[in-house]
Every structure is written in structure tokens, then in C-alpha cells.
Design an enzyme around this catalytic site. Structure first.
Site, short mmCIF file in Angstrom:
data_model
loop_
_atom_site.label_atom_id
_atom_site.label_comp_id
_atom_site.label_asym_id
_atom_site.label_seq_id
_atom_site.Cartn_x
_atom_site.Cartn_y
_atom_site.Cartn_z
CG ASP A 332 -1.86 1.12 1.31
OD1 ASP A 332 -2.71 1.23 0.42
OD2 ASP A 332 -1.76 1.92 2.27
CD GLU A 361 -2.35 2.54 -3.34
OE1 GLU A 361 -3.51 2.93 -3.55
OE2 GLU A 361 -1.81 2.54 -2.22
#
Length: 617
Positions: A332, A361
Site C-alpha cells: 500500500d 501501489e
């Protein structure tokens, strides 16, 4: 006299009992156990308890070396370094001896490593990833909908931000559905404990890195979930968040160091800008704000530059791989991490699991920005992040432009062509994860104006071009909505709850158009799962002409021709300029319709359609 000695004996016994009784208890040991035979022989065990820093630590076990006991700012913590290079599987006691004679003992275990985990092959461009928010997918165990003692006791499916009750058991119950659909890998948003007061359902504010949220299940159930996936040939990706934790994390009210998280004179939020990390003209204050600023007030920014934090996070993620037998990580908010830490972390993971897959990400605005964060230092970054692949926003935007854009220079189909033409900038673009939507974005069907032809055309591109395709739960049944607020794109999968009026997991619960979408997706996904060209093939693309974009995926054994007609009228494609790829073939099969094409000189193209053609002789 004998009464005097009895009195002394009683006093001594009482003093001894009291000393032992007053020995502080350990409130936490992380990791609670480990494995013998790791490539990295170093193990750092965090011990937490009231004023335990005054203790003398000992541990005796064949092959075990107690290297160092680290006392830190907070006397409630000790970090104990072991060398386990020569230690065999088994149990040993970590003994804390206090000056008053009291002792606290923790029985530590070095487990036998799983031979199966050494065979993990990772997630590759052969796979199709299905993203699930477990709270919103299916409720398989109503008994854990609310758990006493946790801060968030909400449970209302009528609210966008309360918990809805979905869990790991619900996902397990639908693994056969996903396998039949053609999915080969599952990525769930974080399953670890999020004991937050509000919006605890999304999973990105961890309060215990070593524990599955009890509203999803248990650590043991998570391991069962992985085993059930593997039994069906499905791989498992775990969503990890090294950048930040939840403000209610177990250590936040009693930090080991003040700088366990990044501290500021007053609250500082990240800029949400990726440019300072790569900007040769940057002001270093902007760069510091990018990586050290907090994501939001409820998510403190972990100081990955602190070696104890770095060790804690690194061991935690290796622990989950070995414990559960994972196949990959999705990282993330990658641009907000300490990139040197991330490179070291990546090396540590791959030292133990060479084939393990990791993608980050990034959600940045250009091919160059994406490449900056990927492995290889291919564009003069001065360092190597070691990150295998990114979430490929550039390809996503290229596909949307192909579907929704207008003809012109670098618009329409030319945009996707242009994006892919820049793949030279990556070490390996096939490791990028390509997608159309996720839990933070407007759903794909809405983004193409609920135009079913565009829906099919875009998915045809997604599942046939280079990279690892990822879809968001419900795309196969036309789930829709825009992401303002984001709760609208996190709705429940209809049929995942007992008593749902509609069950989209079953054909009889879907509308005619939803069944058509489901069949379309299933047909193409399962074809991809068995296609040598789409899994292993090279990509050759041609300059788009007249709103028509053509590319080929091919190996020595198979050639697939993909024709994207972005026009809203039927077209005739003359194939003379594709001779170097169609030469030797005289016919084709339409993968999606089953129709046979008995000549390839000219191909009829329906309006707003992508044809996927397997060429034959």
C-alpha cells in the site's frame, strides 16, 4: 531456638514467594515464534512488559546464540538479538531475572519450516487477480459480526462506513465460484486487526500486525483459507501496509522510542505528491513531507529509518509468508515509504523466498514516474528500489482513453499504443499489475457510461495485453458506482449474505445482461488461463489507424490477434500490413463467440468491439 529458625524459614519463604510474585509479566512477545533454517540467521524478539528493562536476559538452547539485549528509551521494552544459524527446531525458555529474585519465563519455539513454502512460484503474468474487500464480499460466520472488547461495535449494511459482517469464511465459501470464473489469484484488502473506533472495515489502519481481525476470523482460519485456495490452484496475495499503522495500534500509547513514528511539532500530513522523491530541483522539505508526513490523522507514519522499526516490519511480513504460505504482497501507498528501507526489505524477503511476488501501489501520473519506483534503476534514479512491479495507472488511463476518448494525436487508441511503446523504460513491464478499478476508484462499468460494448472491449484488452491483470469484485456482474464517496464502490456483493433478495453468485439471481457479462468474463478468463500466447507470449503492436488498434500476442505454439475498433460504426480491416504476423495463417477462431473466420485478408469489425482471434492454419 527451633521456633526462631522456623520463623526465619517462614520469613525467607515468604520473601522468596513475594519476589517471584512481583516479577513483571510479559504483555507481548513479537514475533511469538519463529522458524529454524532461515537464510537470515538473525532474529530480533521484542519483549514488552512493565519495567522489564531492569531484567537480566538468558536463553540456553543448542546452537542458539544470544547476541545482544537492547535497552531502549522506554523501560517497558527490550529487543533481544539472537543468532539461530545452528539452532534446530524446538523450544527454549527466554528467562528474565530481576534484582529482587523474581523471574519471568517465556517458552519460545523455533518451528520447522514448511517444505511447501520453498516451492512458492509467486504471482506472474500468467495470473488473473481478483480483488476483494472481505467485509463487503460475503458473511460466512455471523458469530463474529461483532466482537466484545473492540472499539468499533457498528454493524449496519445500510451505512457506507460501518462494518457489514463479511469475513474470511465468506470468501472460502465462494472459492469454487472464483475458480470457475477463471480467477487464479486473490488479493484481499488487509485482514489484520484494525481496532479503530470508526471505519475499521477497510483494513488499512493496523492495530496488531500479527493478528487477523477477529471479525474476519483467526490466524488459524486465515491459514486454512490459504490452504483452501492452494488446493484449488488459486494463489494468495496479502495486502501489506509498512508506511503507517492505526492510531490505536497496541504500541501507540506506550511507544518503544519517541521516533517509532515520525514526530512533528504539530500535525503534518503527507503532500500526496510523488514528484519530490524524483525531482532534481526539489526542496528537501517537500521530500520529507512526502515520506514522513502522516497519511491521515488516524494513521501515524511509521519511522522505517529506525532500525528497530525496520526489523519489526521485515520480520512481520516474512512471518506471514512462512506461517500462511503466501504467494505475493501488494504494498500500500508505496511512494510514501522510505525507499532504502523498502529495497532492503525486498532483499530480505527474496533471500528467503526467491520467487515471491511483490507489487506496489503507486498511483502516479506518468510512465516515467511509475518506472522511477520499479526495480533496476533504469532511469538514472541513483538507487534501486528492487520493486518488481507497480499498479499500472498509465495503462489504465490508456485503456479508458481508447474506450472513451476522441480521435486525434495521442488520443483514443493511440494513447494506449503510446503508453505501451514506452515499456523500454522498465526492467520488466510484464510484472506491472494492470487494472481498470479498485476499492479507491469509480467502478469500471460506470466509467464507461454503462455501455456494455465498451465494457466488453476494455476487458478484452485488459486480459490480453502485457502485465498481470487485476479486476475488482463484482466486475463480472456489472457492479457499478462512482467513488464520491468511496463507500459507494465498496458495496456488498449481492448474495453474500443470508437472506439477500438477489444472489449474483448464481445465474438465476442475475439479470439477462448480468449473465451475459458473467459468461463473457468467464469465457475470456478461462481462455487466458489456458493460452500459451496470453500467458507467455511476446507483444507486437501496430500504429493505430482510423480508430483501429491491432496487436498480437505470440509464441512458437500460438498466435492471438487482438483488434480494437473504437469507432461507433462497423469497419472492415484489411490485414496486408500485418503480414509479418499473419503470414502462414489462413483462418482464425473468435475466442469469445466461437465463430470461425475462414479468410484473413479482410476482417469485419462490429462497432465499439475488441475481437480476440486465435489464428490457425
Amino acid at each position: 531456638m527451633k521456633y526462631f529458625f522456623k520463623l526465619l524459614l517462614c520469613l525467607w519463604a515468604g520473601a522468596t514467594f513475594n519476589a517471584y510474585a512481583q516479577a513483571p509479566a510479559l504483555k507481548r512477545v513479537d514475533p511469538a515464534f519463529w522458524w529454524a533454517g532461515m537464510k537470515n540467521a538473525n532474529l530480533q524478539v521484542l519483549l514488552y512488559g512493565d519495567n522489564i528493562a531492569s531484567a537480566t536476559i538468558s536463553a540456553k538452547y543448542p546452537g542458539l546464540i544470544l547476541k545482544k539485549v537492547n535497552k531502549v528509551e522506554n523501560p517497558n521494552y527490550l529487543f533481544v538479538d539472537f543468532d539461530i544459524a545452528s539452532a534446530k527446531p524446538g523450544k527454549f525458555d527466554i528467562v528474565l531475572a530481576f534484582a529482587n529474585g523474581g523471574k519471568t519465563t517465556y517458552s519460545y519455539e523455533l518451528k520447522q519450516r514448511s517444505s511447501e513454502n520453498k516451492k512458492l512460484m509467486g504471482v506472474t503474468n500468467k495470473d488473473l487477480i481478483y480483488l476483494i474487500m472481505p467485509d463487503r464480499f460475503s458473511n460466512g460466520d455471523t458469530g463474529n459480526d461483532k466482537v466484545a472488547g473492540l472499539r468499533d461495535q457498528s454493524l449496519s449494511r445500510d451505512s457506507l462506513y460501518t462494518r457489514h459482517g463479511g469475513d474470511i469464511k465468506g470468501v472460502i465459501n465462494h472459492l469454487d465460484y472464483l475458480k470457475d470464473l477463471g480467477v487464479t489469484a486473490i488479493w484481499m484488502t488487509p485482514e489484520v486487526e484494525n481496532d479503530m473506533k470508526n471505519a475499521s472495515y477497510h483494513g488499512y489502519a493496523a492495530t496488531d500486525f500479527y493478528k487477523i481481525d477477529p471479525r474476519y476470523g483467526t490466524n488459524e482460519l486465515y491459514k486454512t483459507y490459504v490452504n483452501e485456495c492452494h488446493a484449488r490452484g488459486l494463489k494468495v496475495i496479502k495486502d501489506v501496509v509498512p508506511n503507517h499503522c492505526g492510531s490505536e495500534a497496541w504500541f501507540m500509547n506506550d511507544l518503544p522510542f519517541k521516533d517509532w513514528v515520525h514526530q512533528w511539532p504539530k500535525y503534518q500530513q503527507t503532500t500526496y505528491k510523488d514528484q519530490p522523491a524524483m525531482d532534481p530541483y526539489r526542496n528537501d522539505k517537500d521530500w520529507k513531507l512526502q515520506v514522513d508526513g502522516w497519511f491521515v490523522p488516524s494513521m501515524p507514519d511509521l519511522n522505517e529509518g529506525n532500525p528497530y522499526v525496520a526489523a519489526y516490519l521485515t520480520q512481520n511480513y516474512i512471518w506471514w509468508i512462512e506461517y500462511a504460505g503466501l504467494d505475493g504482497f501488494r504494498i500500500d501507498t508505496f511512494p510514501y515509504n522510505d525507499l532504502q528501507f523498502m529495497a532492503n526489505w525486498m532483499d530480505a524477503v527474496h533471500k528467503e523466498y526467491p520467487q515471491f511476488s511483490i507489487f506496489g501501489e503507486t498511483l502516479v501520473n506518468s510512465v516515467v514516474s511509475q518506472a522511477f519506483y520499479t526495480a533496476g534503476a533504469t532511469i538514472n534514479q541513483k538507487f534501486d528500489t528492487k520493486l518488481q512491479g507497480v499498479t499500472d495507472v498509465a495503462v489504465k488511463e490508456g485503456i479508458y482513453e481508447t474506450l472513451n476518448g476522441h480521435f486525434g494525436w495521442m488520443s483514443g487508441a493511440s494513447k494506449l499504443y503510446d503508453v505501451l511503446s514506452q515499456d523500454f523504460i522498465y526492467k520488466d513491464p510484464s510484472k506491472n499489475v494492470i487494472f481498470m478499478d479498485n476499492h479507491d476508484m469509480s467502478r469500471y462499468f460506470s466509467m464507461v457510461g454503462q455501455n456494455f460494448d465498451k465494457y466488453k472491449s476494455g476487458l478484452s484488452i485488459l486480459l490480453t495485453t502485457r502485465g498481470i491483470p487485476q479486476v475488482y469484485y463484482g466486475v463480472e456482474v456489472l457492479m457499478k458506482n462512482y467513488s464520491n464517496p468511496d463507500g459507494w464502490v465498496r458495496e456488498d456483493f449481492p448474495g453474500g449474505w443470508q437472506g439477500d433478495k438477489q444472489n449474483k453468485f448464481a445465474a438465476e439471481g442475475r439479470t439477462g445482461l448480468e449473465n451475459e457479462a458473467h459468461t463473457f468474463f468467464k469465457t475470456l478468463a478461462n481462455y487466458r488461463k489456458n493460452s500459451d500466447a496470453l500467458q507467455n507470449g511476446k507483444l507486437m503492436q501496430y500504429v493505430p489507424e482510423n480508430g483501429i488498434y491491432v496487436y498480437f500476442r505470440y509464441t512458437a505454439n500460438q498466435t492471438v490477434m487482438v483488434v480494437v475498433n473504437t469507432n461507433d460504426t462497423p469497419q472492415i480491416l484489411e490485414t496486408a500490413r500485418f503480414t509479418d504476423r499473419v503470414s502462414g495463417f489462413s483462418k482464425a477462431k473468435n475466442v469469445l463467440s466461437g465463430e470461425s473466420l475462414n479468410q484473413l485478408d479482410k476482417i469485419k469489425l462490429p462497432a465499439t468491439t475488441t475481437l480476440v482471434l486465435e489464428l490457425g492454419k
